[in-house]
Enzyme design. Structure first.
Site, PDB file in Angstrom:
ATOM      1  N   THR A   9       0.429  -0.687   0.265  1.00 12.90           N
ATOM      2  CA  THR A   9      -0.334   0.046  -0.046  1.00 12.90           C
ATOM      3  C   THR A   9       0.605   1.335   0.084  1.00 12.90           C
ATOM      4  O   THR A   9       1.833   1.034   0.558  1.00 12.90           O
ATOM      5  CB  THR A   9      -0.670  -0.088   1.544  1.00 12.90           C
ATOM      6  OG1 THR A   9      -2.226   0.293   0.474  1.00 12.90           O
ATOM      7  CG2 THR A   9      -0.684   0.775   2.380  1.00 12.90           C
ATOM      8  N   ALA A 164       2.210   4.345  -7.906  1.00  7.25           N
ATOM      9  CA  ALA A 164       1.441   3.012  -8.618  1.00  7.25           C
ATOM     10  C   ALA A 164       2.121   2.336 -10.078  1.00  7.25           C
ATOM     11  O   ALA A 164       2.182   1.174 -10.119  1.00  7.25           O
ATOM     12  CB  ALA A 164      -0.357   3.018  -8.619  1.00  7.25           C
ATOM     13  N   CYS A 167       5.859   1.031  -7.630  1.00  6.71           N
ATOM     14  CA  CYS A 167       6.278   0.453  -6.364  1.00  6.71           C
ATOM     15  C   CYS A 167       4.790  -1.331  -7.217  1.00  6.71           C
ATOM     16  O   CYS A 167       3.797  -0.431  -7.150  1.00  6.71           O
ATOM     17  CB  CYS A 167       5.478   0.555  -5.185  1.00  6.71           C
ATOM     18  SG  CYS A 167       5.094  -0.193  -3.354  1.00  6.71           S
ATOM     19  N   THR A 170       1.485  -1.126  -4.878  1.00  5.23           N
ATOM     20  CA  THR A 170       0.422  -0.254  -4.842  1.00  5.23           C
ATOM     21  C   THR A 170      -0.160  -0.543  -6.307  1.00  5.23           C
ATOM     22  O   THR A 170       0.307  -1.186  -7.396  1.00  5.23           O
ATOM     23  CB  THR A 170       1.172   0.936  -4.778  1.00  5.23           C
ATOM     24  OG1 THR A 170       2.001   1.008  -3.736  1.00  5.23           O
ATOM     25  CG2 THR A 170       0.885   1.776  -4.839  1.00  5.23           C
TER      26      THR A 170
END
EC number: 3.4.25.2
Length: 183
Positions: A9, A164, A167, A170
């Site tokens: 996250t 995003a 990662c 994410t």
């Protein structure tokens, strides 16, 4: 068999021009598998006057949100007081100590990071991030805050999308909540 852990996250909080915004992605990953892509890791608490986001084990989030909301009720919505009391409990309570997570919390004026080690941190800048993509989101937010006039909401959205892209824990399924100082 190796123990699989939940990863992931990215949560980002930013403040600009009287607007406080927290956003987070929706991905829950167990080991190398995406278990869920639309988890809500950002919530409104205390009659919508407090924003909170978590990074860490998903199951722990419900406990943390519930406990923090209880502290807000006890301390009549005083963010700093509730955060300090939450951190104290987190550090000293045997069950809470085992929770592996961090929280970002904010009211219309202030943002704080609450960690399981009992830290309550007020950021040096008008933004802060946590989670596996937190450093990407932080870097993107810093560049956007310093070099554009984007709103806090736009900064959060763009920075989370950059995180995003970089990662693997994410995703682009964002939940974004905001408070305005005038509200």
């Amino acid at each position: 068999m190796s123990e699989q852990t939940f990863h992931g996250t990215t949560i980002l909080c930013a403040k600009r021009n009287g607007e406080m915004v927290i956003g987070g992605d929706g991905q829950v990953t167990l080991g190398h598998v995406v278990m869920k892509g639309n988890a809500r890791k950002v919530r409104r608490l205390f009659n919508g006057k407090i924003l909170a986001g978590f990074a860490g084990a998903t199951a722990d989030a419900f406990t943390l949100f519930e406990r923090f909301e209880g502290k807000l009720q006890t301390h009549n919505g005083q963010l700093m007081r509730a955060a300090v009391e939450m951190a104290k409990d987190w550090r000293t309570d045997r069950a809470l100590r085992k929770l592996e997570a961090m929280m970002l919390v904010a009211d219309a004026d202030n943002m704080l990071l609450i960690s399981g080690t009992g830290d309550v941190i007020e950021p040096a800048h008008d933004f802060i991030s946590i989670g596996s993509g937190g450093s990407y989101a932080h870097s993107a937010a810093q560049a956007l805050m310093e070099n554009t006039d984007l709103s806090a909401k736009d900064v959060v959205e763009k920075a989370l999308n950059i995180a995003a892209d970089l990662c693997i824990y994410t995703n682009h399924n964002l939940t974004i909540e905001s408070l305005n100082k005038e509200d």
